[in-house]
Design a protein around this motif. Structure first.
Motif, PDB file in Angstrom:
ATOM      1  N   GLY A   1       0.832  -1.194   0.000  1.00  0.00           N
ATOM      2  CA  GLY A   1       0.000   0.000   0.000  1.00  0.00           C
ATOM      3  C   GLY A   1       0.868   1.246   0.000  1.00  0.00           C
ATOM      4  O   GLY A   1       1.790   1.357   0.798  1.00  0.00           O
ATOM      5  N   GLU A   2       0.611   2.155  -0.919  1.00  0.00           N
ATOM      6  CA  GLU A   2       1.374   3.390  -1.030  1.00  0.00           C
ATOM      7  C   GLU A   2       0.436   4.583  -0.870  1.00  0.00           C
ATOM      8  O   GLU A   2      -0.654   4.586  -1.438  1.00  0.00           O
ATOM      9  CB  GLU A   2       2.030   3.495  -2.417  1.00  0.00           C
ATOM     10  CG  GLU A   2       2.923   2.336  -2.782  1.00  0.00           C
ATOM     11  CD  GLU A   2       3.344   2.368  -4.250  1.00  0.00           C
ATOM     12  OE1 GLU A   2       3.009   3.350  -4.973  1.00  0.00           O
ATOM     13  OE2 GLU A   2       3.994   1.412  -4.687  1.00  0.00           O
ATOM     14  N   GLU A   3       0.865   5.583  -0.120  1.00  0.00           N
ATOM     15  CA  GLU A   3       0.071   6.800  -0.018  1.00  0.00           C
ATOM     16  C   GLU A   3       0.172   7.545  -1.344  1.00  0.00           C
ATOM     17  O   GLU A   3       1.273   7.793  -1.837  1.00  0.00           O
ATOM     18  CB  GLU A   3       0.570   7.681   1.122  1.00  0.00           C
ATOM     19  CG  GLU A   3      -0.271   8.919   1.312  1.00  0.00           C
ATOM     20  CD  GLU A   3       0.103   9.727   2.542  1.00  0.00           C
ATOM     21  OE1 GLU A   3      -0.390  10.860   2.650  1.00  0.00           O
ATOM     22  OE2 GLU A   3       0.876   9.241   3.382  1.00  0.00           O
ATOM     23  N   PRO A   4      -0.964   7.896  -1.949  1.00  0.00           N
ATOM     24  CA  PRO A   4      -0.912   8.610  -3.228  1.00  0.00           C
ATOM     25  C   PRO A   4      -0.202   9.958  -3.078  1.00  0.00           C
ATOM     26  O   PRO A   4      -0.562  10.753  -2.212  1.00  0.00           O
ATOM     27  CB  PRO A   4      -2.396   8.806  -3.585  1.00  0.00           C
ATOM     28  CG  PRO A   4      -3.118   7.730  -2.834  1.00  0.00           C
ATOM     29  CD  PRO A   4      -2.345   7.568  -1.559  1.00  0.00           C
ATOM     30  N   PRO A   5       0.814  10.204  -3.895  1.00  0.00           N
ATOM     31  CA  PRO A   5       1.550  11.465  -3.781  1.00  0.00           C
ATOM     32  C   PRO A   5       0.783  12.625  -4.415  1.00  0.00           C
ATOM     33  O   PRO A   5      -0.055  12.411  -5.298  1.00  0.00           O
ATOM     34  CB  PRO A   5       2.834  11.178  -4.570  1.00  0.00           C
ATOM     35  CG  PRO A   5       2.427  10.171  -5.594  1.00  0.00           C
ATOM     36  CD  PRO A   5       1.375   9.325  -4.933  1.00  0.00           C
TER      37      PRO A   5
ATOM     38  N   ILE B   1      -2.338  -4.076   0.326  1.00  0.00           N
ATOM     39  CA  ILE B   1      -2.288  -5.403  -0.284  1.00  0.00           C
ATOM     40  C   ILE B   1      -1.305  -6.328   0.430  1.00  0.00           C
ATOM     41  O   ILE B   1      -1.486  -7.543   0.445  1.00  0.00           O
ATOM     42  CB  ILE B   1      -1.967  -5.323  -1.793  1.00  0.00           C
ATOM     43  CG1 ILE B   1      -2.161  -6.681  -2.460  1.00  0.00           C
ATOM     44  CG2 ILE B   1      -0.568  -4.755  -2.020  1.00  0.00           C
ATOM     45  CD1 ILE B   1      -2.063  -6.668  -3.962  1.00  0.00           C
ATOM     46  N   ASP B   2      -0.293  -5.771   1.053  1.00  0.00           N
ATOM     47  CA  ASP B   2       0.711  -6.589   1.727  1.00  0.00           C
ATOM     48  C   ASP B   2       0.389  -6.844   3.205  1.00  0.00           C
ATOM     49  O   ASP B   2       1.209  -7.388   3.930  1.00  0.00           O
ATOM     50  CB  ASP B   2       2.099  -5.944   1.595  1.00  0.00           C
ATOM     51  CG  ASP B   2       2.148  -4.535   2.156  1.00  0.00           C
ATOM     52  OD1 ASP B   2       1.129  -3.821   2.110  1.00  0.00           O
ATOM     53  OD2 ASP B   2       3.224  -4.136   2.638  1.00  0.00           O
ATOM     54  N   SER B   3      -0.836  -6.508   3.639  1.00  0.00           N
ATOM     55  CA  SER B   3      -1.197  -6.698   5.045  1.00  0.00           C
ATOM     56  C   SER B   3      -1.929  -8.023   5.267  1.00  0.00           C
ATOM     57  O   SER B   3      -2.564  -8.562   4.358  1.00  0.00           O
ATOM     58  CB  SER B   3      -2.078  -5.544   5.536  1.00  0.00           C
ATOM     59  OG  SER B   3      -3.367  -5.628   4.954  1.00  0.00           O
ATOM     60  N   LYS B   4      -1.846  -8.535   6.466  1.00  0.00           N
ATOM     61  CA  LYS B   4      -2.552  -9.770   6.820  1.00  0.00           C
ATOM     62  C   LYS B   4      -4.062  -9.559   6.780  1.00  0.00           C
ATOM     63  O   LYS B   4      -4.800 -10.464   6.396  1.00  0.00           O
ATOM     64  CB  LYS B   4      -2.121 -10.246   8.204  1.00  0.00           C
ATOM     65  CG  LYS B   4      -0.712 -10.787   8.223  1.00  0.00           C
ATOM     66  CD  LYS B   4      -0.315 -11.303   9.584  1.00  0.00           C
ATOM     67  CE  LYS B   4       1.110 -11.818   9.490  1.00  0.00           C
ATOM     68  NZ  LYS B   4       1.620 -12.282  10.760  1.00  0.00           N
ATOM     69  N   HIS B   5      -4.515  -8.377   7.156  1.00  0.00           N
ATOM     70  CA  HIS B   5      -5.953  -8.095   7.145  1.00  0.00           C
ATOM     71  C   HIS B   5      -6.489  -8.128   5.710  1.00  0.00           C
ATOM     72  O   HIS B   5      -7.581  -8.643   5.461  1.00  0.00           O
ATOM     73  CB  HIS B   5      -6.241  -6.745   7.807  1.00  0.00           C
ATOM     74  CG  HIS B   5      -7.613  -6.655   8.372  1.00  0.00           C
ATOM     75  ND1 HIS B   5      -7.881  -6.750   9.710  1.00  0.00           N
ATOM     76  CD2 HIS B   5      -8.814  -6.498   7.769  1.00  0.00           C
ATOM     77  CE1 HIS B   5      -9.191  -6.653   9.907  1.00  0.00           C
ATOM     78  NE2 HIS B   5      -9.777  -6.494   8.738  1.00  0.00           N
ATOM     79  N   TYR B   6      -5.731  -7.587   4.753  1.00  0.00           N
ATOM     80  CA  TYR B   6      -6.128  -7.636   3.345  1.00  0.00           C
ATOM     81  C   TYR B   6      -6.288  -9.089   2.911  1.00  0.00           C
ATOM     82  O   TYR B   6      -7.289  -9.466   2.304  1.00  0.00           O
ATOM     83  CB  TYR B   6      -5.079  -6.939   2.464  1.00  0.00           C
ATOM     84  CG  TYR B   6      -5.393  -7.000   0.982  1.00  0.00           C
ATOM     85  CD1 TYR B   6      -5.983  -5.937   0.329  1.00  0.00           C
ATOM     86  CD2 TYR B   6      -5.118  -8.147   0.224  1.00  0.00           C
ATOM     87  CE1 TYR B   6      -6.282  -5.986  -1.026  1.00  0.00           C
ATOM     88  CE2 TYR B   6      -5.423  -8.220  -1.122  1.00  0.00           C
ATOM     89  CZ  TYR B   6      -6.001  -7.141  -1.740  1.00  0.00           C
ATOM     90  OH  TYR B   6      -6.310  -7.208  -3.080  1.00  0.00           O
ATOM     91  N   GLN B   7      -5.278  -9.908   3.230  1.00  0.00           N
ATOM     92  CA  GLN B   7      -5.304 -11.320   2.820  1.00  0.00           C
ATOM     93  C   GLN B   7      -6.496 -12.053   3.427  1.00  0.00           C
ATOM     94  O   GLN B   7      -7.149 -12.856   2.774  1.00  0.00           O
ATOM     95  CB  GLN B   7      -3.987 -12.007   3.194  1.00  0.00           C
ATOM     96  CG  GLN B   7      -2.763 -11.401   2.514  1.00  0.00           C
ATOM     97  CD  GLN B   7      -2.879 -11.329   0.995  1.00  0.00           C
ATOM     98  OE1 GLN B   7      -3.419 -12.226   0.358  1.00  0.00           O
ATOM     99  NE2 GLN B   7      -2.397 -10.246   0.406  1.00  0.00           N
TER     100      GLN B   7
END
Length: 144
Positions: free
Chosen positions: A26-30, A119-125
């Motif tokens: 997850g990236e903060e939109p610049p 997307i890389d978090s356990k909660h997402y998965q």
């Protein structure tokens, strides 16, 4: 004659990132040219208050019409502007840059309130594997 009011709200739904999303985290939109983008405004609004706003709340508040209303606008003025905005169909959060470009899944709870998960978090998965919630994907950036 009453106007039809459209909605972008969904319930018990998880919007997974698009198949062609380039982000692996997850990236903060610049900001662009020093100004926040719509995706940046959506990110800030949802990240700062998870499960507080519905999709309609986020879409309207981050739209050009929603941003034009200042803090002095009355409740009635806001309501009229919102009704006018949703008198036409609007793109939902599946079309947001959050899921298309920046690696954020959007979960809508039973009341339609939304939160975002990287997307890389356990909660997402866990949400992506949950058979009790509807699974959809963010819209692809490029045609297949």
């Amino acid at each position: 004659m009453t106007k039809t009011v459209h909605t972008t709200n969904c319930f018990d739904t998880f919007i997974q990132v698009a198949e062609d999303c380039p982000a692996r985290a997850g990236e903060e939109p610049p900001p662009r040219a020093g100004n926040p983008t719509v995706a940046g405004l959506q990110y800030k609004m949802i990240a700062e208050a998870p499960y507080t706003y519905t999709s309609d709340d986020v879409i309207f508040a981050t739209s050009a019409q929603g941003r034009q209303l200042d803090a002095k606008a009355t409740k009635k003025e806001r309501s009229l502007a919102r009704d006018e905005f949703f008198s036409k169909g609007q793109a939902c959060l599946r079309a947001s840059g959050l899921g298309k470009r920046f690696g954020w899944g959007v979960h809508a709870d039973a009341k339609g309130r939304v939160a975002i998960y990287a997307i890389d978090s356990k909660h997402y998965q866990a949400l992506a594997r949950d058979p009790d919630i509807k699974q959809v994907r963010a819209m692809r950036t490029k045609r297949a």
